[in-house]
Scaffold this active site. Structure first.
Site, PDB file in Angstrom:
ATOM      1  N   ASP A 149       0.839  -1.208   0.000  1.00  0.00           N
ATOM      2  CA  ASP A 149       0.000   0.000   0.000  1.00  0.00           C
ATOM      3  C   ASP A 149       0.871   1.253   0.000  1.00  0.00           C
ATOM      4  O   ASP A 149       2.067   1.213  -0.336  1.00  0.00           O
ATOM      5  CB  ASP A 149      -0.977  -0.051   1.191  1.00  0.00           C
ATOM      6  CG  ASP A 149      -2.286   0.661   0.901  1.00  0.00           C
ATOM      7  OD1 ASP A 149      -2.305   1.904   0.971  1.00  0.00           O
ATOM      8  OD2 ASP A 149      -3.287  -0.012   0.581  1.00  0.00           O
ATOM      9  N   GLY A 192     -11.433   4.706   0.557  1.00  0.00           N
ATOM     10  CA  GLY A 192     -12.557   3.814   0.882  1.00  0.00           C
ATOM     11  C   GLY A 192     -13.617   3.984  -0.183  1.00  0.00           C
ATOM     12  O   GLY A 192     -13.322   3.972  -1.371  1.00  0.00           O
ATOM     13  N   ASP A 245     -19.097   3.451  -7.464  1.00  0.00           N
ATOM     14  CA  ASP A 245     -20.174   3.683  -8.424  1.00  0.00           C
ATOM     15  C   ASP A 245     -20.033   2.742  -9.610  1.00  0.00           C
ATOM     16  O   ASP A 245     -18.962   2.174  -9.856  1.00  0.00           O
ATOM     17  CB  ASP A 245     -20.175   5.149  -8.880  1.00  0.00           C
ATOM     18  CG  ASP A 245     -18.833   5.580  -9.451  1.00  0.00           C
ATOM     19  OD1 ASP A 245     -18.466   5.095 -10.526  1.00  0.00           O
ATOM     20  OD2 ASP A 245     -18.137   6.401  -8.806  1.00  0.00           O
ATOM     21  N   GLU A 291      -5.036 -18.548  15.973  1.00  0.00           N
ATOM     22  CA  GLU A 291      -5.612 -17.590  15.027  1.00  0.00           C
ATOM     23  C   GLU A 291      -5.139 -17.880  13.603  1.00  0.00           C
ATOM     24  O   GLU A 291      -5.901 -17.771  12.641  1.00  0.00           O
ATOM     25  CB  GLU A 291      -5.240 -16.156  15.435  1.00  0.00           C
ATOM     26  CG  GLU A 291      -5.998 -15.687  16.667  1.00  0.00           C
ATOM     27  CD  GLU A 291      -5.471 -14.361  17.218  1.00  0.00           C
ATOM     28  OE1 GLU A 291      -6.284 -13.532  17.644  1.00  0.00           O
ATOM     29  OE2 GLU A 291      -4.231 -14.161  17.232  1.00  0.00           O
TER      30      GLU A 291
HETATM   31  C1  DGJ Z   1      -7.075   5.385   1.620  1.00  0.00           C
HETATM   32  C2  DGJ Z   1      -7.378   3.947   1.381  1.00  0.00           C
HETATM   33  O1  DGJ Z   1      -8.748   3.723   1.456  1.00  0.00           O
HETATM   34  C3  DGJ Z   1      -6.592   3.112   2.375  1.00  0.00           C
HETATM   35  O2  DGJ Z   1      -6.953   1.763   2.239  1.00  0.00           O
HETATM   36  C4  DGJ Z   1      -5.134   3.329   2.120  1.00  0.00           C
HETATM   37  O3  DGJ Z   1      -4.804   2.849   0.861  1.00  0.00           O
HETATM   38  C5  DGJ Z   1      -4.801   4.798   2.240  1.00  0.00           C
HETATM   39  N1  DGJ Z   1      -5.652   5.600   1.420  1.00  0.00           N
HETATM   40  C6  DGJ Z   1      -3.367   5.044   1.864  1.00  0.00           C
HETATM   41  O4  DGJ Z   1      -3.059   6.363   1.821  1.00  0.00           O
END
Ligand code: DGJ
Length: 753
Positions: free
Chosen positions: A368, A531, A536, A616
């Site tokens: 990420d 998020g 859409d 877990e």
């Molecule tokens: C917003 C995303 O929804 C998160 O999952 C993550 O990727 C952050 N941005 C990273 O900046």
């Protein structure tokens, strides 16, 4: 035949499997809307219209002297226009060269063809020739060069009718579009309720249901994206309609930018719904010969409740919006390092997370935010899409190869629309960031946004991202966008055309996505807007899944995913199991509950598995096996909402194989009570005459062969589909807080020998 045309009486009747839509060009050449609802015949529904004196509403000139019942203010119309006698919300507003805003749309012909129309440069439902028909009805303003073509795509099997509008200036003088909605729908009578989905960052897609009252109700976005705040999807249903009963209409806007969905109940209790690009930030100049296409809206009608509206949208999105190899292919179970590390990682750390995840059966590792430029927090580096080799301890290619050598696929996060002031890209091209010259732009999450309406910016991003992805073994890209857009202005547009900025931005984004997804067909793209800020149907045309929300708390996800289920299938909802206490809410939920929630989506993990106990880890392995075992059922089955997270104690949903052979029911206690009232589930989608065995939480039946299941009978006992439908079963009680149960039912020989 889906479309029946009565040439003489100029009646157009559109049939899908379970619905009928009708319109008619009347003697004044006004295109009337005459019917949309349960399937019926081709007879002229306008004969049943109620008309009475509307002199105080106003009448078109020719009619005013002879028939005062004829008024644009009360007629049901296919596409209404502002300024010539219709005082309600209208779909089209123009500004003519002389400053007047009048437009009169009159019938001027039609064209019918096999197959589905497409919209240049924009997402739209696609279908094989045999699966769809296109009807185009032409309207024209007799006083100007304005020509409006209404497009209808009829997908008979899927019960979907799509709409889009092509507007052309056939004259020589400029016409400025001030509002150009994609659809207008009028109802002559009825008490309606409307369901819309509101929210905020981290808490998107909350369900809300209100009575349609006199006046105007609206949801929309002026934020550049479709937004966290309102989703471009709504349902209008008759008062009291529920999951299984009642007449319901669904509307999904296939667009990722600013939108407005508005409804008005007028003076004589007629209801109008309009959906399209939000007019507040919009104007579009048409020189002579220019054409403008609106984005598309998908509509459906169900005579049997809200559940069917959802299933129709699930099907059309899965089969006629999502494209490319990943539409059908089984998607990998992934692990994403965001909540495990945020910006604080090294290449070594990432490899360690990937290795541990691989041991439990995870298939794809996603790196990420934080791997590029000078990105140590969210205020710097955006735009510098070059790996930070110092932080990674190696080149990006080496890192990707180390991970793929472990037997994991490699994925990467990008936010190509973002630009930080502290970035080399900004230092080189400060004019590429969206801002009004001479004013300080608004920062959001510390960042600015690139002007995607500019072709040079689009070209740069396509080239840079293609070079980046071309050099590494990558099979997944998360395309994020972490801010809304304001200070709307493009240096490439004249002062008089700044109202085109927002739509041109979206067109630019679509061009970039089209080119990149075409260049890298093997890559699974996942959309993300901080998020669910860009959740859409438009985005789903380019990316078959979207990260649902930055909230990973299983209980909050109940309402987010419940809301999403009204318009979007499970297969597009990005969902992950994260750690506890949850980072957004501090809540502690069982791992099983988090797994159950994540399985109502694309399924993955977002935590450091290395930090978990052996138990877990074993549970994670079992979750992955269970998800893979039921993959087809979950991703392609028919979805039923059984109970809502806003009521009672337990949220229940069900996914049934369309053949009725198997069903997976998920039940999550969102509220735990002492001495609880039993939660009874009447199962849908089974075959009445067939017998079913019930399995609890995968291993209960095997672990306790002689033990009574909490439903009453013993593992191995069989019960009929009719009994499960009519009488139902009771969900086992919660034995801990936020307990989840997964109940699997499988057809077996019946009656039992
Ligand atoms: C917003 C995303 O929804 C998160 O999952 C993550 O990727 C952050 N941005 C990273 O900046």
């Amino acid at each position: 035949m889906a479309v029946i045309i009565d040439e003489q009486r100029r009646i157009f009747t559109l049939h899908t499997q379970n619905s009928t839509y009708q319109m008619k060009a009347d003697a004044q050449n006004v295109l009337l809307h005459t019917y949309y609802g349960e399937k019926t015949d081709n007879s002229d529904k306008s004969l049943l219209y109620y008309q009475t004196d509307r002199g105080f509403s106003g009448n078109p000139y020719e009619m005013g002297r002879i028939d005062r019942t004829y008024s644009m203010d009360s007629l049901l119309q296919e596409y209404s226009s502002f300024g010539t006698g219709d005082y309600r919300i209208t779909s089209l507003k123009v500004e003519n060269k002389d400053g007047s805003q009048a437009a009169e749309l009159r019938y001027a012909g039609y064209r019918l063809h096999q197959g589905k129309y497409f919209i240049p440069g924009m997402p739209a439902v696609y279908a094989e020739n045999g699966e769809a028909q296109t009807l185009m009805i032409r309207l024209a303003d007799p006083y100007s060069g304005l020509k409006v073509e209404l497009y209808y795509g009829i997908l008979e099997e899927t019960d979907i009718i799509t709409r889009a509008v092509k507007i052309t200036n056939q004259g020589t003088e400029d016409i400025v579009l001030k509002k150009a909605a994609s659809m207008n729908l009028d109802w002559e009578y009825g008490e309606f309720e409307w369901i819309s989905f509101y929210g905020r960052h981290g808490m998107e897609l909350n369900f809300q249901r209100e009575r349609i009252h006199h006046g105007i109700q609206a949801v929309g976005s002026v934020r550049g994206t479709s937004s966290h705040q309102y989703n471009p999807f709504a349902i209008l249903c008759e008062k009291g309609a529920d999951e299984k009963m009642g007449s319901c209409y669904g509307f999904s806007f296939v667009y990722s930018g600013e939108f407005l969905m508005e409804a008005e109940k007028d003076q004589i209790d007629r209801t109008r719904l309009i959906c399209g690009i939000h007019p507040d930030n919009f104007s579009w100049t048409l020189h002579g010969g220019d054409t403008f296409w609106t984005p598309e809206v998908m509509m459906t009608h169900s005579g049997s409740g809200l559940g069917k509206v959802s299933r129709n949208f699930h099907k059309v999105i899965r089969e006629h919006i999502c494209r490319g190899g990943w539409k059908e292919k089984q998607r990998p179970v992934l692990i994403n390092n965001w909540e495990a590390t945020y910006f604080d990682f090294t290449g070594e750390k990432l490899v360690a997370i990937a290795k541990e995840a691989k041991k439990q059966g995870v298939e794809l590792f996603v790196m990420d935010d934080g791997w590029y430029g000078k990105r140590e927090d969210d205020s710097t580096g955006l735009g510098d899409w070059f790996p930070n080799e110092k932080k990674l301890g190696c080149t990006l290619k080496e890192l990707a190869e180390r991970i793929t050598a472990e037997g994991m696929q490699f994925g990467i996060w990008l936010e190509p629309e973002g630009i930080s002031e502290d970035s080399d890209l900004y230092r080189c091209h400060p004019d590429w960031a969206v801002a009004v010259p001479g004013r300080k732009p608004c920062l959001s999450r510390g960042e600015l946004i690139l002007d995607f309406s500019r072709e040079d910016v689009q070209d740069y991003i396509i080239k840079r991202i293609a070079e980046l992805l071309g050099g590494i073994p990558v099979t997944y890209v998360k395309w994020d966008c972490n801010r809304a857009i304001c200070d709307k202005f493009s240096r490439m547009l004249d002062g008089s055309r700044q109202g085109e900025f927002s739509h041109r931005y979206v067109l630019g984004l679509y061009r970039v996505l089209e080119e990149l997804t075409e260049k890298f067909p093997e890559i699974l793209f996942e959309g993300c807007g901080g998020g669910g800020g860009r959740f859409d149907a438009g985005l789903l045309y380019y990316m078959p899944q979207i990260w649902g929300s930055d909230t990973t708390d299983a209980i909050e996800r109940l309402s987010i995913q419940y809301g999403a289920s009204f318009g979007y299938p499970v297969s597009v909802m990005g969902t992950h199991v994260s750690t506890v206490p949850n980072h957004q809410t501090g809540r502690v939920t069982p791992l099983a509950t988090r797994g159950c929630m994540a399985m109502a989506g694309t399924f993955g993990y977002e935590l450091d598995i290395g930090k978990l106990t052996q138990e877990e880890k074993t549970e994670i392995r079992e979750q992955i096996n269970l998800f893979k075992k039921h993959y087809n059922l979950i991703q392609h089955g028919d979805y039923y909402r059984i109970s809502s997270p806003y009521e009672g104690t337990c949220t229940v949903w069900e996914i049934a194989d369309p053949s009725g052979r198997e069903v997976l029911i998920s039940a999550v206690y969102h509220h735990v009570q002492a001495n609880p009232v039993p939660v009874r589930v009447k199962v849908q989608g089974l075959k009445d005459e067939a017998g079913y065995q019930l399995f609890l939480n995968e291993d209960f039946n095997e672990k306790y062969p002689g033990k009574r299941l909490p439903f009453g009978f013993r593992p191995g006992e069989v019960i009929s589909g009719a009994a499960l439908r009519q009488f139902g079963f009771v969900v086992p009680e919660a034995v801990n807080g936020f307990q989840a149960w997964q109940i699997y039912m499988k057809e077996c020989p019946y009656p039992c020998e």
